[in-house]
Motif scaffolding. Structure first.
Motif, short mmCIF file in Angstrom:
data_model
loop_
_atom_site.label_atom_id
_atom_site.label_comp_id
_atom_site.label_asym_id
_atom_site.label_seq_id
_atom_site.Cartn_x
_atom_site.Cartn_y
_atom_site.Cartn_z
N PRO A 68 0.82 -1.22 0.00
CA PRO A 68 0.00 0.00 0.00
C PRO A 68 0.85 1.27 0.00
CG PRO A 68 -0.83 -1.58 1.59
CD PRO A 68 0.46 -2.13 1.10
N GLU A 69 0.52 2.17 -0.92
CA GLU A 69 1.09 3.51 -0.98
C GLU A 69 2.59 3.53 -1.31
OE1 GLU A 69 -0.18 6.16 2.18
OE2 GLU A 69 -1.80 4.79 2.70
N ILE A 70 3.13 2.40 -1.78
CA ILE A 70 4.55 2.35 -2.16
C ILE A 70 4.65 1.78 -3.57
CG2 ILE A 70 6.82 1.34 -1.69
CD1 ILE A 70 6.08 1.31 1.26
N ALA A 71 5.28 2.51 -4.48
CA ALA A 71 5.46 2.05 -5.85
C ALA A 71 6.73 1.19 -5.92
CB ALA A 71 5.57 3.24 -6.80
N LEU A 72 6.57 -0.10 -6.21
CA LEU A 72 7.72 -1.00 -6.23
C LEU A 72 8.40 -1.07 -7.60
CD1 LEU A 72 6.40 -4.01 -4.12
CD2 LEU A 72 7.92 -2.17 -3.41
N GLY A 73 7.69 -0.75 -8.64
CA GLY A 73 8.27 -0.86 -9.97
C GLY A 73 7.91 -2.18 -10.62
N GLU A 74 7.86 -2.18 -11.94
CA GLU A 74 7.41 -3.37 -12.69
C GLU A 74 8.39 -4.53 -12.59
OE1 GLU A 74 6.60 -2.22 -16.66
OE2 GLU A 74 4.94 -0.87 -16.12
N SER A 75 9.66 -4.25 -12.30
CA SER A 75 10.67 -5.32 -12.27
C SER A 75 10.60 -6.16 -11.00
CB SER A 75 12.07 -4.73 -12.39
OG SER A 75 12.35 -3.86 -11.30
N VAL A 76 9.87 -5.71 -9.98
CA VAL A 76 9.79 -6.44 -8.72
C VAL A 76 8.75 -7.56 -8.85
CG1 VAL A 76 9.20 -6.30 -6.27
CG2 VAL A 76 10.46 -4.43 -7.36
N THR A 77 9.17 -8.80 -8.58
CA THR A 77 8.26 -9.94 -8.64
C THR A 77 7.75 -10.27 -7.24
OG1 THR A 77 9.99 -11.58 -8.27
CG2 THR A 77 9.64 -10.83 -10.55
N PHE A 78 6.74 -11.14 -7.19
CA PHE A 78 6.20 -11.48 -5.87
C PHE A 78 7.22 -12.23 -5.04
CE2 PHE A 78 5.29 -15.51 -7.94
CZ PHE A 78 5.37 -16.45 -6.93
N GLN A 79 8.15 -12.97 -5.70
CA GLN A 79 9.18 -13.68 -4.93
C GLN A 79 10.10 -12.70 -4.20
OE1 GLN A 79 8.51 -14.36 -8.16
NE2 GLN A 79 8.49 -16.57 -8.54
N ASP A 80 10.24 -11.49 -4.75
CA ASP A 80 11.13 -10.49 -4.12
C ASP A 80 10.56 -9.98 -2.80
OD1 ASP A 80 12.90 -10.63 -6.28
OD2 ASP A 80 11.77 -9.11 -7.41
N THR A 81 9.25 -10.11 -2.62
CA THR A 81 8.63 -9.53 -1.42
C THR A 81 8.14 -10.61 -0.45
OG1 THR A 81 6.48 -9.42 -2.54
CG2 THR A 81 7.89 -7.49 -2.68
N LEU A 82 8.55 -11.86 -0.65
CA LEU A 82 8.13 -12.94 0.25
C LEU A 82 8.94 -12.93 1.54
CD1 LEU A 82 7.80 -15.99 -2.20
CD2 LEU A 82 5.94 -14.63 -1.20
N PHE A 83 8.28 -13.12 2.64
CA PHE A 83 9.00 -13.39 3.88
C PHE A 83 9.64 -14.78 3.79
CE2 PHE A 83 5.71 -10.37 5.40
CZ PHE A 83 6.53 -9.45 6.04
N SER A 84 10.86 -14.92 4.26
CA SER A 84 11.51 -16.22 4.25
C SER A 84 10.89 -17.12 5.32
CB SER A 84 13.00 -16.07 4.53
OG SER A 84 13.22 -15.64 5.86
N LYS A 85 11.20 -18.42 5.25
CA LYS A 85 10.67 -19.34 6.26
C LYS A 85 11.17 -18.96 7.65
CE LYS A 85 12.10 -23.65 6.79
NZ LYS A 85 12.32 -25.09 6.56
N GLU A 86 12.43 -18.52 7.73
CA GLU A 86 12.99 -18.11 9.02
C GLU A 86 12.24 -16.89 9.56
OE1 GLU A 86 14.75 -18.78 6.32
OE2 GLU A 86 15.54 -20.73 6.99
N GLU A 87 11.91 -15.96 8.67
CA GLU A 87 11.17 -14.78 9.10
C GLU A 87 9.74 -15.14 9.52
OE1 GLU A 87 13.74 -11.78 6.19
OE2 GLU A 87 11.73 -12.45 5.61
N LEU A 88 9.12 -16.05 8.78
CA LEU A 88 7.78 -16.50 9.16
C LEU A 88 7.81 -17.21 10.51
CD1 LEU A 88 6.51 -17.88 5.72
CD2 LEU A 88 5.80 -15.77 6.85
N ASN A 89 8.87 -17.96 10.78
CA ASN A 89 9.01 -18.61 12.07
C ASN A 89 9.15 -17.57 13.19
OD1 ASN A 89 9.40 -21.25 13.54
ND2 ASN A 89 11.30 -20.23 14.12
N SER A 90 9.84 -16.46 12.87
CA SER A 90 9.96 -15.38 13.85
C SER A 90 8.59 -14.79 14.17
CB SER A 90 10.90 -14.29 13.33
OG SER A 90 12.21 -14.76 13.18
#
Length: 866
Positions: free
Chosen positions: A157-179
C-alpha cells in the motif's frame, strides 16, 4: 468424577435458579438474534489448548503447528464458494477457505497452477516452490492467532515497487515466518485482531522506502480499518546466539504498537497523545506563533522540564524522544523484549504497559519468575481435586517419595495417600512446565538450570491447599456442583460486551472495563468464596482471560462489521459531500472556539473555519447513515452507547477521506503559493532594479544597503499580496500568505549592474568630497621624515639642499609616506567599506605627487633643524 463433570455441563447449559445479583439488558443477544435469523453464520468459536512437548524455540515440526492450527480454526465456519484465478475455495476446509477469501488481496495466485489445490499447504507450496509446507502453515497460523495477513504479493500500500519487482522479491523467508510465529506466542492478547491493522508486508531485499531513507527499518500506516505495516531487512534480523537478540522482536512489536495506539481509546483517538501518556514523560504540544499576526502557524511536540518535585520518565533510546507516538511504540517493544533496561529509564511507563498492555505480566527476570511460579501453582491447584479423588480411590495412582520431615506435616493422614497426592501434583507441575516450554519463548532458558528447585518450591506452596482439600474431601462433589453453578450464573447474568460498550464513555475504557468485569465477577462469586475459594480464585483468572478487553472488542467489531457492511462507502460519500460544501464556502468568519471532532484536520495549518464547517452536525448526519443501513435489515440499535461505538468503528472512513482531500488541496495551494511567490519575487526584482531611487543619494554600507533593500522589498511584497488577497483566496490554510523570500530577492537585486552603479556613484561623490583631507594627512605624515632629513643635512648650501630634498622624496621614502597617509585617511573617514575609496585616493596621490612633494619640501626647508 464422570457424574460430577456431567453435572457441571448440565448447569452450564440450563443455568442456575439462584437469585440474580446483576441484570444485563440482553441488547447484544437481541441484536445477534435478529442478525442470525437472516445469516446463519453467526460469530463464535471454541479454542482448544495444545500441550507441547518441545521448547518453543526448537525447530518447528509440521505436526505441532497443524495441531495448534486446529485449536484456532473456526469450527462453525461455512466456507466459501469463491474462485480466485482458478483456485476453487469450495474444495477447501471451511476455515482455510475463509482465510483465503478474506486475505485474497495479499495472497499471490496469478500465473500459478492452483486448480488441483484443496488445502493451504498446496497453495503455499506453489508460492514457495522449495517449501516443505511450513510457510503456508506459519502464514495461516499467524492470521488465525493475530488476525493479520502476511503478504505474499508484489504490491505494498502507498509504495510504488516498480514493474521489475516480482512477488518472490517480497516474500517473507521461512525463518522470518518462524519469527512471526514466535512473536505471536510472545505478545499478549492485546495485540490480537486490532481493528486498525490488516496486513504486514516485506520490502524487496536490500531496498528501503525512498521517502524515509536507509535508517528506517519499518513503518506503519494506512486507514484505521485497513492499516498495514511495511518491514525492511534491518527490522527482520535475529541473533544467532541470543534468543531475543536482533531487531525483529522489539521493532516489529514497535510497528504493531503504532496500530495499537489507535485502538485503546474510543473514537480511534491516538492514545499516545492522551493526557495519561503525555504526563509520563512530560510531552506537550508547543504552538508556533507568528509574532506579527499573533496567529498559530504550526505546532510541534516538546518535552517539559522536570520540576523539583516532579520527575518525568526517560526514553529507552533517543528515537523514542522524537514524538509521543514513537515513545509509545518504542516503550512497548522494549518493555517486552528488553524489560530490565526499560524499567531503569522509564519505570512509570513500564508499569503502565505491564498493567494495561501485557495483562499485568512483567517480563523482567523477576517478573518472569513470578509468572511461571504462579502459572505452575494455578496449574497444579486446578488439578488438585482430581488428584485427591484418584488417590482416595487408589493410593498407588502416582508414585512420589517424601522424607520423614515432610511426611510429619501430614501425620493425621495416610502416608500412602499423601505421597500419592504429591506424586500427582508433581506430574501436574511437570505437565505445566512442558506447557510453558512449548508456549513461552523464554521458558526453556529459565528452567535449564533450576527446574528441580522450582518444582520443589511449587510443591511447598501447595502444602496448605493439600491440607485444606483433604479436609474437604467428602465435599468434592458439592464443590464441583458449586463451581458449575457459578459458571452458569456468570453466563446468565453478565454480558462482557455490554460492560465494554458502557465503558467507552470513559477516558481510558480498558481500565474501566477491567475494573467493572472484575467487580461483576466478584459480586456473583462472593456467595461461593467460602465454599470453593480455590476454585473461585482459579476460575476468576480463566474468566478474565477468556473475556479480556481486546477479545471482547474483536467479537463486537466482528458482529457489527457483518451487520453494517457497506458503511465504509457511505461514510466516504458523506465525507465527499461535506468537503465539497465546506471547502467551496470560503468563509472567513473567525469563530471563538475551534471544533476538533470528529475530524481534527490532519494538518497543522488547516483553518478553524473550515474545520468547524466540516465538524458541525457531522456526528448526527453519520448516525443517520447508520440508522438507514440498519433499517434496511430490520436491525435497531436502541442504546446510544452501542450506536456510538458502531459510529466510531466506521468513523475513520469519514476522517481519512477528509484527510485525503486536505492533503490534496494543501498540495494544490502549495503549488499556487509557489507560483505567487515567484511572481512577487520577479516584480520586486524588476521594480527595484529599474528604479533605484530607494538607494538614496548618500553612500551606504553593505548592511545599510541590504536593510534599505529589505524595507523596499517588503513594501512591494505587501502591496502585491494584498492585491491577491482581495480575490478571497487562501482562507482554508493558515500559512498561505506567510512570505519570507525578500532576502533572496535582495540578494538578486544587490548583485545587478544598475544597483551596483548607483551605489558606486554615491561612493565616488562622497570620496571626492574628502580628498582635501587626504592632502592634509600627506603633509602631516611627511613632517617627521622631513625633520629627520634636515637634521642629517643641516647646511643650506646648494649641495645640502639638493641632498635634503632627495632624502625626503626618494622613491622608498615617499612611497611609505603615501601608503601610510592613504591608510590613515581611509580609517579616519571610515571609507574602508567602499571598494572605490582606495583607488580614488591612490589616483589622487599619484596625480598630485609633484605638488605634494613641493609643499612638503618647502615646509621642511622653512623649519630650523635641531
Amino acid at each position: 468424577m464422570k457424574n460430577n463433570i456431567l453435572l457441571i455441563a448440565i448447569l452450564i447449559l440450563f443455568g442456575s435458579c439462584s437469585k440474580k445479583i446483576l441484570t444485563k439488558t440482553g441488547e447484544f443477544e437481541s441484536i445477534e438474534k435478529s442478525f442470525l435469523a437472516s445469516n446463519p453464520q453467526g460469530p463464535g468459536r471454541i479454542l482448544a489448548q495444545s500441550d507441547a512437548e518441545l521448547c518453543l524455540s526448537d525447530e518447528l515440526r509440521e505436526s505441532r503447528i497443524v495441531e495448534e492450527i486446529r485449536s484456532l480454526e473456526n469450527n462453525k465456519a461455512t466456507g466459501s464458494k469463491l474462485i480466485i484465478n482458478g483456485l476453487d475455495l469450495s474444495k477447501f476446509p471451511a476455515s482455510q477457505a475463509l482465510y483465503l477469501e478474506k486475505n485474497k488481496e495479499w495472497i499471490y495466485t496469478k500465473n500459478l497452477d492452483l486448480a488441483g489445490c484443496s488445502d493451504i499447504k498446496c497453495v503455499f507450496n506453489k508460492i514457495y516452490p522449495a517449501s516443505n509446507g511450513l510457510e503456508g502453515y506459519l502464514s495461516y497460523y499467524f492470521s488465525l492467532k493475530m488476525g493479520y495477513a502476511l503478504s505474499t504479493v508484489n504490491s505494498i500500500p502507498e509504495i510504488a515497487l516498480g514493474e521489475s519487482v516480482t512477488f518472490q522479491d517480497t516474500l517473507f523467508s521461512k525463518e522470518e515466518l518462524n519469527s512471526f510465529y514466535l512473536l505471536s506466542k510472545s505478545l499478549s492478547s492485546t495485540f490480537q485482531k486490532l481493528p486498525t491493522l490488516s496486513s504486514l508486508h516485506r520490502m524487496p531485499r536490500n531496498t528501503f522506502v525512498p521517502k524515509y531513507g536507509e535508517n528506517t527499518c519499518g513503518l506503519a500506516g494506512g486507514a484505521f480499518n485497513k492499516g498495514y505495516i511495511v518491514l525492511m531487512d534491518s527490522c527482520l534480523t535475529r541473533s544467532s546466539y541470543d534468543l531475543l537478540g536482533g531487531n525483529f522482536f522489539p521493532l516489529v512489536t514497535h510497528e504493531i504498537s503504532h496500530r495499537l495506539d489507535y485502538s485503546i481509546l474510543k473514537n480511534y483517538a491516538v492514545f499516545s497523545e492522551s493526557k495519561t501518556w503525555l504526563d509520563l514523560s512530560g510531552w506537550y504540544l508547543k504552538e508556533n506563533i507568528n509574532q506579527e499576526t499573533g496567529k498559530v502557524t504550526g505546532r510541534q511536540w516538546a518535552i517539559r522540564e522536570p520540576g523539583s518535585d516532579l520527575k518525568y520518565d526517560g526514553f529507552v533510546r533517543n528515537y523514542a524522544g522524537t514524538s509521543p507516538a514513537e515513545d509509545f511504540a518504542d516503550s512497548i517493544g522494549f518493555a517486552r523484549f528488553t524489560p530490565d533496561d526499560m524499567l531503569k529509564v522509564a519505570p512509570r511507563k513500564f508499569n503502565w504497559i505491564t498493567k494495561n498492555i501485557f495483562n499485568g505480566k512483567a517480563y523482567t527476570s523477576e517478573g518472569i519468575n513470578a509468572q511461571y511460579i504462579n502459572f505452575l501453582n494455578d496449574y497444579a491447584i486446578n488439578g488438585l481435586p482430581s488428584v485427591i479423588n484418584n488417590c482416595v480411590s487408589n493410593p498407588t495412582s502416582y508414585a512420589f517419595l517424601l522424607d520423614a520431615a515432610e511426611l510429619s506435616e501430614f501425620k493425621d493422614y495416610d502416608p500412602a495417600l499423601v505421597q500419592c497426592i504429591f506424586g500427582g501434583l508433581n506430574q501436574s507441575i511437570g505437565k505445566g512446565i512442558r506447557s510453558l516450554k512449548g508456549n513461552e519463548l523464554q521458558a526453556c532458558n529459565y528452567f535449564k538450570s533450576n527446574e528441580s528447585a522450582i518444582v520443589k518450591n511449587v510443591l511447598s506452596n501447595l502444602r496448605e491447599f493439600i491440607k485444606k482439600d483433604l479436609n474437604q474431601n467428602i465435599e468434592i462433589g458439592i464443590q464441583l456442583k458449586a463451581l458449575g453453578e457459578l459458571i452458569a450464573r456468570l453466563g446468565d447474568e453478565i454480558d462482557p460486551r455490554e460492560i465494554f460498550i458502557a465503558c467507552q464513555k470513559e477516558q481510558v475504557p480498558m481500565d474501566c472495563y477491567n475494573e467493572k468485569l472484575l467487580g461483576s465477577f466478584n459480586a456473583i462469586s462472593a456467595e461461593y468464596a467460602a465454599q470453593i475459594p480455590n476454585q473461585v480464585n482459579s476460575y476468576r483468572d480463566t474468566y478474565l482471560q477468556d473475556n479480556r478487553y481486546g477479545e471482547v472488542k474483536g467479537k463486537i467489531v466482528n458482529l457489527f462489521s457483518q451487520i453494517f457492511v457497506g458503511s465504509d462507502l457511505k461514510f466516504k460519500e458523506e465525507a465527499k459531500r461535506k468537503w465539497k460544501a465546506c471547502f467551496n464556502a470560503k468563509t472567513s468568519v473567525e469563530e471563538e472556539d475551534v471544533i476538533l471532532s470528529p475530524f481534527s484536520g490532519g494538518t497543522q495549518f488547516i483553518h478553524k473555519s473550515l474545520l468547524n464547517c466540516l465538524n458541525k452536525s457531522a456526528e448526527v448526519e453519520l448516525m443517520n447513515v447508520l440508522d438507514a443501513i440498519g433499517k434496511k435489515i430490520s436491525i435497531s440499535i436502541s442504546t446510544q452507547s452501542t450506536k456510538k461505538f458502531i459510529y466510531e468503528m466506521y468513523l475513520n472512513s469519514y476522517t481519512s477521506t477528509l484527510q485525503s482531500f486536505v492533503l490534496a488541496e494543501a498540495k494544490n495551494e502549495e503549488a499556487l503559493i509557489k507560483r505567487i511567490k515567484e511572481e512577487v519575487d520577479n516584480k520586486i526584482v524588476s521594480t527595484m532594479t529599474s528604479n533605484t531611487g530607494w538607494i538614496g543619494r548618500n553612500p551606504a554600507t553593505p548592511d545599510e544597503l541590504a536593510k534599505l533593500c529589505l524595507v523596499e522589498a517588503k513594501n512591494i511584497s505587501n502591496q502585491e499580496l494584498s492585491a491577491r488577497m482581495g480575490s478571497g483566496f487562501g482562507l482554508n490554510f493558515y500559512n498561505l500568505f506567510s512570505y519570507s523570500s525578500e532576502e533572496e530577492s535582495c540578494r538578486k537585486i544587490l548583485s545587478t549592474q544598475s544597483v551596483k552603479s548607483e551605489s558606486y556613484n554615491n561612493q565616488v561623490k562622497a570620496v571626492k568630497n574628502v580628498l582635501e583631507r587626504l592632502h592634509e594627512i600627506v603633509l602631516e605624515t611627511s613632517r617627521a621624515p622631513a625633520m629627520k632629513c634636515k637634521n642629517q643635512l643641516p647646511k643650506n648650501d646648494k649641495w645640502s639642499l639638493k641632498s635634503r630634498n632627495t632624502c625626503l622624496t626618494n622613491y622608498a621614502k615617499w612611497k611609505s609616506i603615501a601608503e601610510s597617509s592613504l591608510t590613515s585617511w581611509l580609517m579616519e573617514e571610515k571609507l574602508g567599506y567602499m571598494s572605490s575609496a582606495k583607488g580614488i585616493g591612490s589616483e589622487y596621490l599619484q596625480n598630485n605627487k609633484a605638488a605634494l612633494q613641493a609643499e612638503a619640501i618647502e615646509s621642511m626647508n622653512r623649519v630650523t633643524p635641531k
